[in-house]
Design a protein around this motif. Structure first.
Motif, mmCIF file in Angstrom:
data_model
loop_
_atom_site.group_PDB
_atom_site.id
_atom_site.type_symbol
_atom_site.label_atom_id
_atom_site.label_comp_id
_atom_site.label_asym_id
_atom_site.label_seq_id
_atom_site.Cartn_x
_atom_site.Cartn_y
_atom_site.Cartn_z
ATOM 1 N N ALA A 116 -28.205 -53.981 -11.771
ATOM 2 C CA ALA A 116 -27.309 -54.124 -12.930
ATOM 3 C C ALA A 116 -26.020 -53.329 -12.716
ATOM 4 O O ALA A 116 -24.921 -53.837 -12.961
ATOM 5 C CB ALA A 116 -28.014 -53.679 -14.206
ATOM 6 N N TYR A 117 -26.149 -52.085 -12.268
ATOM 7 C CA TYR A 117 -24.968 -51.262 -12.010
ATOM 8 C C TYR A 117 -24.118 -51.900 -10.918
ATOM 9 O O TYR A 117 -22.895 -52.022 -11.052
ATOM 10 C CB TYR A 117 -25.399 -49.854 -11.599
ATOM 11 C CG TYR A 117 -24.267 -48.859 -11.526
ATOM 12 C CD1 TYR A 117 -24.082 -47.933 -12.531
ATOM 13 C CD2 TYR A 117 -23.369 -48.855 -10.460
ATOM 14 C CE1 TYR A 117 -23.038 -47.013 -12.478
ATOM 15 C CE2 TYR A 117 -22.328 -47.959 -10.393
ATOM 16 C CZ TYR A 117 -22.169 -47.037 -11.403
ATOM 17 O OH TYR A 117 -21.127 -46.151 -11.345
ATOM 18 N N SER A 120 -22.459 -55.052 -12.094
ATOM 19 C CA SER A 120 -21.419 -54.725 -13.079
ATOM 20 C C SER A 120 -20.135 -54.257 -12.405
ATOM 21 O O SER A 120 -19.047 -54.450 -12.940
ATOM 22 C CB SER A 120 -21.913 -53.652 -14.047
ATOM 23 O OG SER A 120 -22.898 -54.188 -14.879
ATOM 24 N N GLU A 121 -20.273 -53.636 -11.255
ATOM 25 C CA GLU A 121 -19.094 -53.226 -10.493
ATOM 26 C C GLU A 121 -18.488 -54.402 -9.736
ATOM 27 O O GLU A 121 -17.280 -54.497 -9.599
ATOM 28 C CB GLU A 121 -19.466 -52.111 -9.502
ATOM 29 C CG GLU A 121 -19.821 -50.801 -10.161
ATOM 30 C CD GLU A 121 -18.633 -50.142 -10.837
ATOM 31 O OE1 GLU A 121 -17.532 -50.135 -10.255
ATOM 32 O OE2 GLU A 121 -18.813 -49.632 -11.959
ATOM 33 N N PRO A 124 -17.686 -57.514 -13.114
ATOM 34 C CA PRO A 124 -17.717 -56.775 -14.384
ATOM 35 C C PRO A 124 -17.685 -57.652 -15.642
ATOM 36 O O PRO A 124 -18.111 -57.205 -16.709
ATOM 37 C CB PRO A 124 -16.482 -55.875 -14.304
ATOM 38 C CG PRO A 124 -15.619 -56.450 -13.251
ATOM 39 C CD PRO A 124 -16.502 -57.225 -12.323
ATOM 40 N N ASN A 127 -21.157 -57.728 -17.229
ATOM 41 C CA ASN A 127 -21.933 -56.485 -17.256
ATOM 42 C C ASN A 127 -22.924 -56.402 -18.412
ATOM 43 O O ASN A 127 -24.003 -55.841 -18.260
ATOM 44 C CB ASN A 127 -21.044 -55.249 -17.179
ATOM 45 C CG ASN A 127 -20.195 -55.041 -18.393
ATOM 46 O OD1 ASN A 127 -20.117 -55.907 -19.269
ATOM 47 N ND2 ASN A 127 -19.534 -53.915 -18.458
ATOM 48 N N TRP A 130 -26.034 -58.223 -17.205
ATOM 49 C CA TRP A 130 -26.791 -57.481 -16.184
ATOM 50 C C TRP A 130 -27.612 -56.373 -16.835
ATOM 51 O O TRP A 130 -28.795 -56.201 -16.505
ATOM 52 C CB TRP A 130 -25.866 -56.873 -15.131
ATOM 53 C CG TRP A 130 -24.886 -57.806 -14.494
ATOM 54 C CD1 TRP A 130 -23.558 -57.578 -14.290
ATOM 55 C CD2 TRP A 130 -25.137 -59.114 -13.944
ATOM 56 N NE1 TRP A 130 -22.967 -58.652 -13.667
ATOM 57 C CE2 TRP A 130 -23.907 -59.613 -13.440
ATOM 58 C CE3 TRP A 130 -26.266 -59.921 -13.834
ATOM 59 C CZ2 TRP A 130 -23.789 -60.857 -12.836
ATOM 60 C CZ3 TRP A 130 -26.149 -61.174 -13.232
ATOM 61 C CH2 TRP A 130 -24.918 -61.616 -12.740
ATOM 62 N N TYR A 131 -26.994 -55.626 -17.746
ATOM 63 C CA TYR A 131 -27.725 -54.515 -18.376
ATOM 64 C C TYR A 131 -28.755 -55.007 -19.394
ATOM 65 O O TYR A 131 -29.792 -54.377 -19.576
ATOM 66 C CB TYR A 131 -26.760 -53.504 -18.993
ATOM 67 C CG TYR A 131 -26.155 -52.621 -17.938
ATOM 68 C CD1 TYR A 131 -26.927 -51.670 -17.281
ATOM 69 C CD2 TYR A 131 -24.831 -52.756 -17.558
ATOM 70 C CE1 TYR A 131 -26.396 -50.865 -16.292
ATOM 71 C CE2 TYR A 131 -24.281 -51.956 -16.564
ATOM 72 C CZ TYR A 131 -25.072 -51.015 -15.942
ATOM 73 O OH TYR A 131 -24.541 -50.223 -14.951
ATOM 74 N N SER A 160 -29.579 -46.426 -11.334
ATOM 75 C CA SER A 160 -28.141 -46.333 -11.631
ATOM 76 C C SER A 160 -27.472 -45.263 -10.782
ATOM 77 O O SER A 160 -26.363 -45.463 -10.267
ATOM 78 C CB SER A 160 -27.931 -46.016 -13.113
ATOM 79 O OG SER A 160 -28.447 -47.029 -13.921
#
Length: 172
Positions: A116-117, A120-121, A124, A127, A130-131, A160
Motif C-alpha cells: 500500500a505504501y 501510494s508513492e 498516488p 492511495n 491501496w490503504y 510501512s
C-alpha cells in the motif's frame, strides 16, 4: 513486564469484541477472500508490471523493501514467539489454519501495508484504495482468528516502515 501483560489483556479484550460481532460469520467469510489477496501472487504481479514497464528503480526498491521486511518479520516472529489466539485462549479455534506457529507480527498485514505504501508513492491517485485494501487485510486476519489486533498494528508499522526506508534510500 506489567506493561506487556496489560497490553496483552487489552488485546484479548479487543479480540473477543471482534469475535462477538453480530455479523461475525459474514465478516469471516469475506475475510477469507480478502486475506487471500495478500498471499503473494498480487505482489509478484506488481513486480512483473514494474519490470514490463521498465521501472527498474521502482522494482529494485520494491524487492529491497520486501527483503528488509521479510528479514525483520522472521526475526520478530522467532524472537517474540507470541502464540496465536487459538493457542493462547481457552475454547477458541481459528477459522483457518495459519501457515506458521506464531502471531507477532502479522506477515499478511506487513506485506499489505508495504505494498500500500509503495503503490501510494508510485500511483498516488489511488492511495485511498491501496490503504483501504491493506486495512481490510489487517481486519481479516483478526476476524479469521489468527491474530490479535496488536499483531496487525505492528505488521502495518513494519511493512510501512520498510517501504519508507527502501523508497527513501533508492528512489529519494
Amino acid at each position: 513486564m506489567a506493561v506487556l501483560k496489560r497490553i496483552h489483556h487489552l488485546d484479548v479484550l479487543a479480540f473477543y469484541w471482534c469475535m462477538a460481532r453480530k455479523r461475525r460469520v459474514f465478516f469471516t467469510n469475506v475475510s477469507r477472500k480478502v486475506s487471500f489477496t495478500a498471499d503473494g501472487p498480487f505482489y509478484a504481479l506488481i513486480a512483473a508490471l514494474l519490470y514490463f514497464y521498465d521501472q527498474s528503480q521502482w522494482l529494485i526498491a520494491l524487492l529491497s523493501a520486501f527483503l528488509l521486511e521479510r528479514c525483520l518479520y522472521f526475526l520478530a516472529k522467532n524472537s517474540f514467539k507470541r502464540h496465536r489466539p487459538a493457542e493462547a485462549l481457552d475454547n477458541f479455534k481459528s477459522f483457518i489454519r495459519p501457515s506458521d506457529h506464531f502471531s507477532f507480527p502479522s506477515g499478511h498485514t506487513s506485506g499489505a501495508f508495504l505494498i500500500a505504501y509503495f503503490l501510494s508513492e508510485w500511483i498516488p491517485e489511488l492511495n485511498v484504495c491501496w490503504y483501504f485494501w491493506a486495512l481490510n487485510i489487517a481486519f481479516s486476519r483478526v476476524f479469521l482468528g489468527v491474530h490479535f489486533p496488536t499483531d496487525t498494528v505492528m505488521g502495518a508499522v513494519l511493512g510501512s516502515g520498510c517501504a519508507f526506508i527502501a523508497i527513501g534510500v533508492l528512489i529519494g
